[in-house]
Design a protein around this motif. Sequence first.
Motif, PDB file in Angstrom:
ATOM      1  N   ASP A 204       0.832  -1.207   0.000  1.00  0.00           N
ATOM      2  CA  ASP A 204       0.000   0.000   0.000  1.00  0.00           C
ATOM      3  C   ASP A 204       0.869   1.260   0.000  1.00  0.00           C
ATOM      4  OD1 ASP A 204       0.886   0.314   2.640  1.00  0.00           O
ATOM      5  OD2 ASP A 204      -1.065  -0.115   3.540  1.00  0.00           O
ATOM      6  N   VAL A 205       0.235   2.406  -0.111  1.00  0.00           N
ATOM      7  CA  VAL A 205       0.987   3.660  -0.195  1.00  0.00           C
ATOM      8  C   VAL A 205       1.736   3.967   1.099  1.00  0.00           C
ATOM      9  CG1 VAL A 205      -0.432   4.689  -1.996  1.00  0.00           C
ATOM     10  CG2 VAL A 205      -1.038   5.069   0.390  1.00  0.00           C
ATOM     11  N   TRP A 206       1.208   3.517   2.230  1.00  0.00           N
ATOM     12  CA  TRP A 206       1.861   3.784   3.518  1.00  0.00           C
ATOM     13  C   TRP A 206       3.173   3.007   3.605  1.00  0.00           C
ATOM     14  CZ3 TRP A 206      -0.799   7.751   4.580  1.00  0.00           C
ATOM     15  CH2 TRP A 206      -2.170   7.774   4.370  1.00  0.00           C
ATOM     16  N   THR A 207       3.142   1.764   3.172  1.00  0.00           N
ATOM     17  CA  THR A 207       4.356   0.942   3.190  1.00  0.00           C
ATOM     18  C   THR A 207       5.357   1.467   2.176  1.00  0.00           C
ATOM     19  OG1 THR A 207       2.996  -0.941   3.843  1.00  0.00           O
ATOM     20  CG2 THR A 207       5.230  -1.423   3.064  1.00  0.00           C
ATOM     21  N   TYR A 208       4.863   1.907   1.030  1.00  0.00           N
ATOM     22  CA  TYR A 208       5.753   2.500   0.033  1.00  0.00           C
ATOM     23  C   TYR A 208       6.429   3.756   0.598  1.00  0.00           C
ATOM     24  CZ  TYR A 208       7.447   5.048  -3.987  1.00  0.00           C
ATOM     25  OH  TYR A 208       8.243   5.756  -4.849  1.00  0.00           O
ATOM     26  N   GLN A 209       5.646   4.615   1.237  1.00  0.00           N
ATOM     27  CA  GLN A 209       6.197   5.848   1.815  1.00  0.00           C
ATOM     28  C   GLN A 209       7.289   5.505   2.829  1.00  0.00           C
ATOM     29  OE1 GLN A 209       3.356   8.172   4.003  1.00  0.00           O
ATOM     30  NE2 GLN A 209       4.746   9.868   4.285  1.00  0.00           N
ATOM     31  N   GLU A 210       7.053   4.513   3.652  1.00  0.00           N
ATOM     32  CA  GLU A 210       8.045   4.106   4.646  1.00  0.00           C
ATOM     33  C   GLU A 210       9.297   3.552   3.963  1.00  0.00           C
ATOM     34  OE1 GLU A 210       9.918   3.742   8.157  1.00  0.00           O
ATOM     35  OE2 GLU A 210       8.017   4.762   7.788  1.00  0.00           O
ATOM     36  N   SER A 211       9.140   2.801   2.886  1.00  0.00           N
ATOM     37  CA  SER A 211      10.309   2.247   2.191  1.00  0.00           C
ATOM     38  C   SER A 211      11.137   3.369   1.543  1.00  0.00           C
ATOM     39  CB  SER A 211       9.901   1.219   1.143  1.00  0.00           C
ATOM     40  OG  SER A 211       9.347   1.818   0.005  1.00  0.00           O
ATOM     41  N   VAL A 212      10.474   4.393   1.048  1.00  0.00           N
ATOM     42  CA  VAL A 212      11.186   5.534   0.472  1.00  0.00           C
ATOM     43  C   VAL A 212      11.943   6.262   1.574  1.00  0.00           C
ATOM     44  CG1 VAL A 212      10.879   7.811  -0.604  1.00  0.00           C
ATOM     45  CG2 VAL A 212       9.625   5.826  -1.492  1.00  0.00           C
ATOM     46  N   ARG A 213      11.302   6.462   2.702  1.00  0.00           N
ATOM     47  CA  ARG A 213      11.953   7.140   3.827  1.00  0.00           C
ATOM     48  C   ARG A 213      13.186   6.341   4.284  1.00  0.00           C
ATOM     49  NH1 ARG A 213       8.019   9.482   6.528  1.00  0.00           N
ATOM     50  NH2 ARG A 213       7.007   7.528   7.045  1.00  0.00           N
ATOM     51  N   GLU A 214      13.049   5.031   4.396  1.00  0.00           N
ATOM     52  CA  GLU A 214      14.178   4.193   4.799  1.00  0.00           C
ATOM     53  C   GLU A 214      15.295   4.208   3.767  1.00  0.00           C
ATOM     54  OE1 GLU A 214      12.592   0.327   5.637  1.00  0.00           O
ATOM     55  OE2 GLU A 214      11.458   1.053   7.379  1.00  0.00           O
ATOM     56  N   ALA A 215      14.923   4.185   2.497  1.00  0.00           N
ATOM     57  CA  ALA A 215      15.929   4.202   1.425  1.00  0.00           C
ATOM     58  C   ALA A 215      16.718   5.526   1.426  1.00  0.00           C
ATOM     59  CB  ALA A 215      15.265   4.003   0.065  1.00  0.00           C
ATOM     60  N   ASN A 216      16.068   6.590   1.892  1.00  0.00           N
ATOM     61  CA  ASN A 216      16.711   7.893   1.957  1.00  0.00           C
ATOM     62  C   ASN A 216      17.393   8.150   3.299  1.00  0.00           C
ATOM     63  OD1 ASN A 216      15.959   8.563  -0.668  1.00  0.00           O
ATOM     64  ND2 ASN A 216      13.996   9.374  -0.002  1.00  0.00           N
ATOM     65  N   GLY A 217      17.506   7.082   4.116  1.00  0.00           N
ATOM     66  CA  GLY A 217      18.209   7.197   5.377  1.00  0.00           C
ATOM     67  C   GLY A 217      17.436   7.858   6.489  1.00  0.00           C
ATOM     68  N   GLY A 218      16.128   7.903   6.358  1.00  0.00           N
ATOM     69  CA  GLY A 218      15.407   8.631   7.388  1.00  0.00           C
ATOM     70  C   GLY A 218      14.292   7.904   7.933  1.00  0.00           C
TER      71      GLY A 218
END
Length: 171
Positions: free
Chosen positions: A157-171
């Motif tokens: 879902d979009v929430w999990t995607y948002q979290e994966s983007v945040r993690e990929a960007n170190g945050g």
Amino acid sequence: MSATNETLDRSLLHMAWANADVFTRLAGLPDASLALTAPGSEWSVAAIAHHIVTAAENYAQRLHGEPRAAKREVPTTAKGIAELGTVLAEADARLRHASGQPGEQVIEWISFSGEPLAVPRWTLVNQAVHHATEHRAQIAGALAAHGIDAIDLDAVDVWTYQESVREANGG
């Protein structure tokens, strides 16, 4: 893209991410899983996956003013699903690229039944996102009907995607 709309771009990036996740999971299932259907449906998991890919290709080709791709067969093996996943990733990237053009630009083509069609570019881009989402859910439902929980829609879902983007960007 020529004119990036961050909201639209994120929507298309999410779609591509979710598609990749689902196709990776499908490619890890036993081949027999691909023939499963949901109760009351004649579409197998493989047929739905095939449909997602051919539609994405067709949407991308329409947006780029290109003819339809050659017809491909519905896969019967996990290897065939993995190959479709590669084709889908290319189509998703092309959809994202084409979305940078003016949304009100009218796209014209001849339907499979020979009917001339014309819609604004934004309609095709929007349809591509919703179409993929709908059919990912159908695949999850067909598998779940047979006790296979390989596709967790909450994991794409979009929430999990948002979290994966945040993690990929170190945050």
